[in-house]
Design a protein around this motif. Structure first.
Motif, PDB file in Angstrom:
ATOM      1  N   GLU A 151      28.227  39.509  36.094  1.00  0.00           N
ATOM      2  CA  GLU A 151      27.932  37.930  36.298  1.00  0.00           C
ATOM      3  C   GLU A 151      27.395  37.145  35.208  1.00  0.00           C
ATOM      4  OE1 GLU A 151      25.740  39.393  40.772  1.00  0.00           O
ATOM      5  OE2 GLU A 151      24.644  38.800  38.627  1.00  0.00           O
ATOM      6  N   HIS A 222      35.616  35.786  39.782  1.00  0.00           N
ATOM      7  CA  HIS A 222      35.396  36.101  41.074  1.00  0.00           C
ATOM      8  C   HIS A 222      37.084  36.862  42.221  1.00  0.00           C
ATOM      9  CE1 HIS A 222      32.478  33.812  41.108  1.00  0.00           C
ATOM     10  NE2 HIS A 222      32.882  32.765  40.408  1.00  0.00           N
ATOM     11  N   ASP A 225      36.578  39.743  42.733  1.00  0.00           N
ATOM     12  CA  ASP A 225      35.385  39.968  43.703  1.00  0.00           C
ATOM     13  C   ASP A 225      36.132  40.634  44.841  1.00  0.00           C
ATOM     14  OD1 ASP A 225      32.835  41.509  43.093  1.00  0.00           O
ATOM     15  OD2 ASP A 225      31.875  39.041  44.198  1.00  0.00           O
TER      16      ASP A 225
END
Length: 289
Positions: A151, A222, A225
């Protein structure tokens, strides 16, 4: 052996027990289905006579899954399942998890200890599904740190301000997604895919990404993810005003070299559930996971 079995080691498709809670009338007598045929019936009802993936624990291989195959293919004459994925047993602190040993954790227990569902998910998928995973609280702490690193990387890349592209960064950007997909295509090798992710993070952190490269790197994380499902970068933007005020006052204290006041404000921010990271572009604050 049941005297009605022509072959003693055959499993039962239909069972007879007057004391059993569930009973149905059938052409072969009043009874209930064996547990193997229950699964074949449910699978075929919802997935069809042949479907792609059947999962389960390694203890289901025999006799349960072997029996499912035998009865399903005997009934339809078609292949039952194309791919079987059997998960190895979960160990806890090096021993098999069991109630008798008292060495098991429920998800609720772990949440009450402060671990999030994302941390639990990361820890459980960090080992290949066909390898036994030794589950420990230290492993959960490592999973928490790994997510924080991912993150922080996304936030850093979103703030990249370089005006020109770095060739080494460009090389890392061009190959990472292909390697990630290859790892996942290799029998769902999530542990290898995570290795690709952290190789990618190291490569970008060594370089000097331009602004456009930083945006691409954040977007690629992302994309990773979408498979991993562990990031929650948006939480970093939901910082209360009083916490932001303490961060500003801490920076002012640092600028005037009042380090005791700066440390006190840092601790106060931590008590509110946030951590301050000092970067070349100024302090950054994010929730403690």
């Amino acid at each position: 052996p049941n005297p009605n079995n022509r072959i003693p080691h055959d499993f039962a498709l239909w069972k007879f027990d007057p004391a059993h809670l569930m009973q149905w009338d059938a052409p072969w007598g009043r009874g209930f289905p064996g547990w193997h045929i229950e699964c074949s019936a449910m699978s075929m009802k919802y997935l069809g006579e042949t479907f792609d993936i059947h999962t389960g624990g390694e203890d289901g291989i025999f006799p349960h899954h072997e029996s499912e195959i035998a009865q399903s293919e005997g009934a339809t004459g078609k292949p039952f399942v194309r791919f079987w994925l059997h998960v190895r047993f979960l160990l806890v602190d090096g021993r098999k998890m069991s109630k008798s040993l008292g060495n098991f954790h429920t998800a609720k227990d772990l949440f009450e200890m402060g671990y999030s569902g994302r941390v639990l998910r990361y820890a459980l998928m960090s080992s290949h599904y066909r390898q036994s995973l030794n589950f420990t609280l230290d492993g959960l702490d490592a999973a928490k740190a790994a997510i924080e690193r991912m993150e922080t990387f996304v936030l850093t890349m979103n703030e990249a301000a370089g005006v020109s592209d770095d060739p080494e960064v460009e090389e890392a950007l061009s190959g990472a997604e292909k390697r990630f997909i290859e790892a996942m295509d290799d029998d769902v090798n999530v542990s290898a895919a995570l290795g690709v992710v952290f190789d990618f993070i190291r490569a970008l952190n060594r370089g000097r990404p331009g602004q456009a490269q930083g945006q691409r790197a954040a977007a690629l994380m992302h994309r990773f993810d979408e498979v991993l499902g562990v990031l929650d970068v948006g939480r970093a933007k939901e910082i209360p005003d009083d916490v932001l005020d303490m961060v500003r006052r801490r920076q002012q204290a640092r600028d005037r070299k009042d380090y005791a006041a700066a440390d006190s404000l840092r601790d106060a921010v931590r008590d509110r559930g946030y951590v301050i990271e000092d970067t070349p572009s100024g302090p950054r604050v994010r929730p403690v996971k």
